[in-house]
Design a protein around this motif. Structure first.
Motif, PDB file in Angstrom:
ATOM      1  N   MET A  61       1.195   7.087   3.881  1.00  0.00           N
ATOM      2  CA  MET A  61       0.569   5.829   3.459  1.00  0.00           C
ATOM      3  C   MET A  61       0.240   5.832   1.974  1.00  0.00           C
ATOM      4  N   ILE A  62      -0.155   6.969   1.426  1.00  0.00           N
ATOM      5  CA  ILE A  62      -0.504   7.004   0.014  1.00  0.00           C
ATOM      6  C   ILE A  62       0.746   6.911  -0.856  1.00  0.00           C
ATOM      7  N   VAL A  63       1.879   7.372  -0.318  1.00  0.00           N
ATOM      8  CA  VAL A  63       3.136   7.286  -1.072  1.00  0.00           C
ATOM      9  C   VAL A  63       3.686   5.868  -1.017  1.00  0.00           C
ATOM     10  N   THR A  64       3.678   5.260   0.160  1.00  0.00           N
ATOM     11  CA  THR A  64       4.297   3.936   0.334  1.00  0.00           C
ATOM     12  C   THR A  64       3.342   2.775   0.086  1.00  0.00           C
ATOM     13  N   ASN A  65       2.082   3.073  -0.188  1.00  0.00           N
ATOM     14  CA  ASN A  65       1.104   2.040  -0.509  1.00  0.00           C
ATOM     15  C   ASN A  65       1.610   1.160  -1.654  1.00  0.00           C
ATOM     16  N   PRO A  66       1.327  -0.154  -1.644  1.00  0.00           N
ATOM     17  CA  PRO A  66       1.761  -1.015  -2.751  1.00  0.00           C
ATOM     18  C   PRO A  66       1.337  -0.513  -4.122  1.00  0.00           C
ATOM     19  N   ILE A  67       0.242   0.263  -4.181  1.00  0.00           N
ATOM     20  CA  ILE A  67      -0.163   0.869  -5.458  1.00  0.00           C
ATOM     21  C   ILE A  67       0.068   2.380  -5.422  1.00  0.00           C
ATOM     22  N   GLY A  68       0.944   2.817  -4.505  1.00  0.00           N
ATOM     23  CA  GLY A  68       1.179   4.233  -4.320  1.00  0.00           C
ATOM     24  C   GLY A  68       2.216   4.809  -5.256  1.00  0.00           C
ATOM     25  N   LEU A  69       2.654   6.030  -4.927  1.00  0.00           N
ATOM     26  CA  LEU A  69       3.585   6.760  -5.791  1.00  0.00           C
ATOM     27  C   LEU A  69       4.998   6.190  -5.701  1.00  0.00           C
ATOM     28  N   SER A  70       5.403   5.787  -4.513  1.00  0.00           N
ATOM     29  CA  SER A  70       6.718   5.157  -4.317  1.00  0.00           C
ATOM     30  C   SER A  70       6.532   3.973  -3.377  1.00  0.00           C
ATOM     31  N   PRO A  71       6.068   2.845  -3.879  1.00  0.00           N
ATOM     32  CA  PRO A  71       5.707   1.710  -3.022  1.00  0.00           C
ATOM     33  C   PRO A  71       6.853   1.257  -2.124  1.00  0.00           C
ATOM     34  N   CYS A  72       6.518   1.072  -0.853  1.00  0.00           N
ATOM     35  CA  CYS A  72       7.464   0.523   0.120  1.00  0.00           C
ATOM     36  C   CYS A  72       6.636  -0.259   1.131  1.00  0.00           C
ATOM     37  N   ARG A  73       6.538  -1.554   0.904  1.00  0.00           N
ATOM     38  CA  ARG A  73       5.609  -2.374   1.666  1.00  0.00           C
ATOM     39  C   ARG A  73       5.892  -2.351   3.167  1.00  0.00           C
ATOM     40  N   SER A  74       7.156  -2.368   3.560  1.00  0.00           N
ATOM     41  CA  SER A  74       7.489  -2.416   4.990  1.00  0.00           C
ATOM     42  C   SER A  74       7.051  -1.144   5.705  1.00  0.00           C
ATOM     43  N   VAL A  75       7.340   0.011   5.108  1.00  0.00           N
ATOM     44  CA  VAL A  75       6.945   1.285   5.727  1.00  0.00           C
ATOM     45  C   VAL A  75       5.428   1.384   5.803  1.00  0.00           C
ATOM     46  N   TYR A  76       4.768   0.980   4.732  1.00  0.00           N
ATOM     47  CA  TYR A  76       3.308   1.059   4.711  1.00  0.00           C
ATOM     48  C   TYR A  76       2.697   0.159   5.780  1.00  0.00           C
ATOM     49  N   ARG A  77       3.263  -1.034   5.944  1.00  0.00           N
ATOM     50  CA  ARG A  77       2.720  -1.953   6.940  1.00  0.00           C
ATOM     51  C   ARG A  77       2.860  -1.392   8.354  1.00  0.00           C
ATOM     52  N   VAL A  78       4.003  -0.752   8.627  1.00  0.00           N
ATOM     53  CA  VAL A  78       4.212  -0.157   9.955  1.00  0.00           C
ATOM     54  C   VAL A  78       3.199   0.968  10.188  1.00  0.00           C
ATOM     55  N   ALA A  79       3.081   1.867   9.211  1.00  0.00           N
ATOM     56  CA  ALA A  79       2.145   2.987   9.344  1.00  0.00           C
ATOM     57  C   ALA A  79       0.709   2.486   9.460  1.00  0.00           C
ATOM     58  N   ASP A  80       0.357   1.505   8.651  1.00  0.00           N
ATOM     59  CA  ASP A  80      -0.992   0.945   8.683  1.00  0.00           C
ATOM     60  C   ASP A  80      -1.273   0.276  10.024  1.00  0.00           C
ATOM     61  N   PHE A  81      -0.270  -0.427  10.572  1.00  0.00           N
ATOM     62  CA  PHE A  81      -0.431  -1.101  11.870  1.00  0.00           C
ATOM     63  C   PHE A  81      -0.651  -0.072  12.982  1.00  0.00           C
ATOM     64  N   VAL A  82       0.157   0.999  12.978  1.00  0.00           N
ATOM     65  CA  VAL A  82       0.025   2.039  14.008  1.00  0.00           C
ATOM     66  C   VAL A  82      -1.352   2.687  13.943  1.00  0.00           C
ATOM     67  N   VAL A  83      -1.800   3.009  12.738  1.00  0.00           N
ATOM     68  CA  VAL A  83      -3.110   3.639  12.573  1.00  0.00           C
ATOM     69  C   VAL A  83      -4.213   2.724  13.080  1.00  0.00           C
ATOM     70  N   ASN A  84      -4.168   1.463  12.693  1.00  0.00           N
ATOM     71  CA  ASN A  84      -5.201   0.523  13.127  1.00  0.00           C
ATOM     72  C   ASN A  84      -5.142   0.264  14.636  1.00  0.00           C
ATOM     73  N   LEU A  85      -3.926   0.229  15.191  1.00  0.00           N
ATOM     74  CA  LEU A  85      -3.769  -0.034  16.624  1.00  0.00           C
ATOM     75  C   LEU A  85      -4.384   1.083  17.457  1.00  0.00           C
ATOM     76  N   VAL A  86      -4.045   2.329  17.133  1.00  0.00           N
ATOM     77  CA  VAL A  86      -4.561   3.462  17.919  1.00  0.00           C
ATOM     78  C   VAL A  86      -6.066   3.609  17.722  1.00  0.00           C
ATOM     79  N   ARG A  87      -6.537   3.346  16.508  1.00  0.00           N
ATOM     80  CA  ARG A  87      -7.976   3.448  16.253  1.00  0.00           C
ATOM     81  C   ARG A  87      -8.772   2.405  17.028  1.00  0.00           C
ATOM     82  N   SER A  88      -8.146   1.297  17.350  1.00  0.00           N
ATOM     83  CA  SER A  88      -8.863   0.209  18.033  1.00  0.00           C
ATOM     84  C   SER A  88      -9.023   0.468  19.525  1.00  0.00           C
ATOM     85  N   PHE A  89      -8.290   1.439  20.080  1.00  0.00           N
ATOM     86  CA  PHE A  89      -8.387   1.734  21.504  1.00  0.00           C
ATOM     87  C   PHE A  89      -9.700   2.457  21.799  1.00  0.00           C
ATOM     88  N   PRO A  90     -10.493   1.977  22.748  1.00  0.00           N
ATOM     89  CA  PRO A  90     -11.633   2.782  23.219  1.00  0.00           C
ATOM     90  C   PRO A  90     -11.104   4.090  23.807  1.00  0.00           C
TER      91      PRO A  90
END
Length: 222
Positions: free
Chosen positions: A57-86
């Protein structure tokens, strides 16, 4: 005489509790060791997985080392999805996967799988936040000297963020300690299982109190 009779009555009342504590001490010690095992092993694996996700996420972040918005969005979505599960729902939902990985869905070894899966996204978000707190000027200085992305991550970002990461490891371990007690409700082993088996199902409230006291002591030690 009344004081002596009161003390004698108290001793008589607490004698069964003391006898039960002595009788259950081997199980209490075993449950404590199982809880420590679950917390330590799941903390280790969640740190490995979470660190890898944080780097992604830090590499593909829009302000990261090698920005890649699509990859970051997928990783961010997965992280938020699993974190939201009780956790209790996640614990039950992945029972087939847990059985596939360790061969069983009961016991402390089985509880490590959902504990790791539940904590890894949480770890990833914490480590990503630690990386984002590093001064951008330090990163730009390293880049101006020709440092590669891997060198910036492991020689600049990681050393600079290490104090915050170490502090967050304690938060992660305490969170997993609470999760491990929750895993006892479905036979996950450890102090939670002991409290449910004796304190709830058999109405031995003193065993539940002992489990809670030990959990509090472990939190303070962490």
């Amino acid at each position: 005489m009344s004081d002596l009779s009161t003390l004698a009555q108290l001793a008589q009342d607490f004698a069964p509790l003391w006898d039960r504590l002595q009788d259950k001490m081997p199980e209490i010690l075993l449950a404590t060791w199982e809880t420590l095992q679950m917390v330590m092993i799941s903390t280790f694996f969640s740190l490995l997985i979470g660190f890898a996700l944080a780097i992604l996420m830090i590499v593909t972040n829009p302000i990261g080392l090698s920005p890649c918005r699509s990859v970051y969005r997928v990783a961010d979505f997965v992280v938020n999805l699993v974190r939201s599960f009780p956790f209790i729902i996640l614990l039950i939902a992945i029972i087939p996967f847990t059985r596939f990985v360790v061969g069983t869905s009961i016991g402390s070894a089985a509880a490590i799988v959902p504990l790791t899966i539940a904590a890894a996204p949480f770890v990833a978000r914490l480590i990503e936040t630690c990386f984002l707190e590093v001064d951008r000027g330090v990163i730009e200085a390293a880049r101006s000297f020709g440092a590669s992305n891997s060198q910036i991550i492991f020689r600049v970002l990681f050393p600079e963020a290490l104090p915050s990461i170490v502090l967050n490891i304690a938060v992660i371990a305490i969170t997993l300690l609470g999760y491990s007690a929750m895993a006892g409700t479905v036979g996950g082993g450890g102090l939670g299982d002991l409290a449910v088996k004796y304190g709830y199902n058999r109405f031995q409230v003193d065993i539940m109190v002992y489990s809670v006291i030990i959990l509090c002591i472990l939190v303070l030690l962490i």
